[in-house]
Design an enzyme around this catalytic site. Structure first.
Site, PDB file in Angstrom:
ATOM      1  N   SER A 253       1.115   2.452   6.076  1.00 35.97           N
ATOM      2  CA  SER A 253       1.242   3.827   5.586  1.00 35.97           C
ATOM      3  C   SER A 253      -0.137   4.448   5.475  1.00 35.97           C
ATOM      4  O   SER A 253      -1.143   3.736   5.385  1.00 35.97           O
ATOM      5  CB  SER A 253       1.925   3.914   4.214  1.00 35.97           C
ATOM      6  OG  SER A 253       3.305   3.631   4.309  1.00 35.97           O
ATOM      7  N   SER A 291       5.794   3.097   9.008  1.00 28.61           N
ATOM      8  CA  SER A 291       4.636   3.675   8.329  1.00 28.61           C
ATOM      9  C   SER A 291       5.020   4.959   7.601  1.00 28.61           C
ATOM     10  O   SER A 291       5.597   5.869   8.193  1.00 28.61           O
ATOM     11  CB  SER A 291       3.527   3.964   9.343  1.00 28.61           C
ATOM     12  OG  SER A 291       2.318   4.293   8.698  1.00 28.61           O
ATOM     13  N   ASP A 293       3.649   8.101   6.336  1.00 29.62           N
ATOM     14  CA  ASP A 293       2.432   8.905   6.509  1.00 29.62           C
ATOM     15  C   ASP A 293       2.667  10.316   5.980  1.00 29.62           C
ATOM     16  O   ASP A 293       3.412  11.097   6.580  1.00 29.62           O
ATOM     17  CB  ASP A 293       2.027   8.937   7.979  1.00 29.62           C
ATOM     18  CG  ASP A 293       1.852   7.531   8.544  1.00 29.62           C
ATOM     19  OD1 ASP A 293       1.136   6.743   7.915  1.00 29.62           O
ATOM     20  OD2 ASP A 293       2.441   7.227   9.599  1.00 29.62           O
TER      21      ASP A 293
END
Length: 376
Positions: A253, A291, A293
């Site tokens: 992340s 991830s 983000d």
């Protein structure tokens, strides 16, 4: 006695690697982008912004922490800031995001921590807000907490982040230089297969372009193919996602926090946040399936603060016109790119859970590569 002292040093060695001094890119002559950074090259170049860390290192398996970003002094709940959020890839836990999306404002500090520390971070942030003078009648608080998963190096299931850790990070927050690398919420993170962490950078526009400052702070814990100022460092080092079946897991992340004193409304702050994501892409991040983000963007401009209890039904605040936002967008791209690279340059080799060791970015190899491509 000397033997005992020597053995003590050996025992502490895995913890001490986190405190070594490493040069930042600009100190070796690497200048990312074309806009000048602020005086500190940090998110705290935006007037009023403070940052605090609480680093938690215990035994051989606990490597985690908390980072607090205080957008402005005073009671933020009673005088809120314009804000927006952009989700580049939503595999994460950004608590409080929907209210920011809906109302376009921020009413608490921003807390970054690890994935399973979000609940404790919310409790600490709520406690901080309720305890502030003037909030005695408050019945609802939208605590904004972001995270990355530091379980490769940290005993994340132990849930070692407490509400007191969060309160400590808030109390520790200060203006001025920001500590970067394996500290606070970046203590146990991994980026591009190297030690990640906290990074920050800023850009200040010339007066002819408004004179505004954009500052960025990142918590890096993601993968891809590392590029530094356009140089294919990951390829040159032979260390990048999918280069073989066993190489670093790209999931992780990246939390990005963008502050500016430009008077942007929530709509243009969301556009600003999208540009920060472009800065992440310039470093080689790929926003993989696993991830989370996110970008949180806010404006500290005094003229557009939002009172909790408005005195008039119609707001007459003035925002920056669309036609004058491009330079601010560019500043966010550059500052985000450099903040991510700063996190890698600052972070030090760290040993954690299950005796796992994550090496720092090898500057002795990276610097010759940068010279090869005429960046230094």
């Amino acid at each position: 006695m000397q033997k005992q002292f020597f053995l003590a040093l050996l025992f502490l060695a895995p913890l001490c690697v986190c405190s070594q001094e490493r040069p930042l890119p600009r100190s070796i002559g690497l200048k990312i982008g074309v806009i000048n950074p602020g005086k500190l090259n940090a998110i705290t170049d935006v007037p009023g912004v403070k940052v605090g860390h609480e680093t938690i290192i215990k035994g051989d398996s606990i490597r985690t922490g908390v980072t607090a970003i205080i957008p402005q002094s005073g009671n933020i709940f009673q005088l809120k800031l314009a804000a927006a959020i952009f989700s580049g890839n939503g595999f994460g836990k950004l608590a409080g995001s929907t209210q920011v999306d809906e109302l376009g404002n921020l009413e608490t500090p921003i807390i970054l921590t690890n994935t399973l520390g979000v609940a404790a971070a919310m409790e600490g942030l709520i406690e901080h807000t309720l305890s502030q003078p003037g909030n005695e009648a408050v019945q609802s608080v939208n605590a904004l907490v972001g995270e990355t998963n530091d379980s490769y190096l940290n005993d994340i299931r132990g849930r070692h982040v407490s509400r007191q850790n969060v309160l400590n990070a808030i109390d520790n927050a200060k203006e001025g230089q920001v500590e970067q690398g394996a500290v606070g919420a970046g203590t146990g993170t991994v980026c591009f297969g190297f030690k990640g962490g906290i990074g920050t950078s800023s850009r200040t526009l010339p007066q002819s372009l408004g004179g505004y400052t954009v500052g960025v702070l990142v918590q890096t814990n993601f993968g891809g193919v590392l590029q530094i100022d356009g140089v294919p460092v990951g390829e040159e080092l032979g260390k990048f996602s999918f280069s073989d079946k066993l190489l670093n897991n790209v999931d992780g992340s990246c939390m990005m926090v963008v502050a500016t004193d430009a008077p942007l409304d929530a709509r243009n702050l969301e556009r600003l946040a999208k540009r920060a994501f472009m800065g992440m892409a310039k470093t080689g991040g790929i926003a993989s399936n696993g991830s989370g983000d996110y970008v949180i963007a806010f404006s500290t401009a005094a003229a557009i603060r939002i009172p909790h209890q408005p005195q008039t039904p119609v707001s007459t605040t003035g925002y920056l016109h669309n036609d004058f936002t491009s330079q601010v967008f560019m500043a966010a791209i550059e500052a985000t790119e450099e903040a991510i690279i700063n996190s890698l340059f600052s972070a030090t080799t760290t040993r954690g859970r299950s005796s796992r060791l994550v090496e720092a970015l090898p500057l002795d190899k990276v610097i010759p590569i940068l010279k090869k491509y005429n960046r230094l």
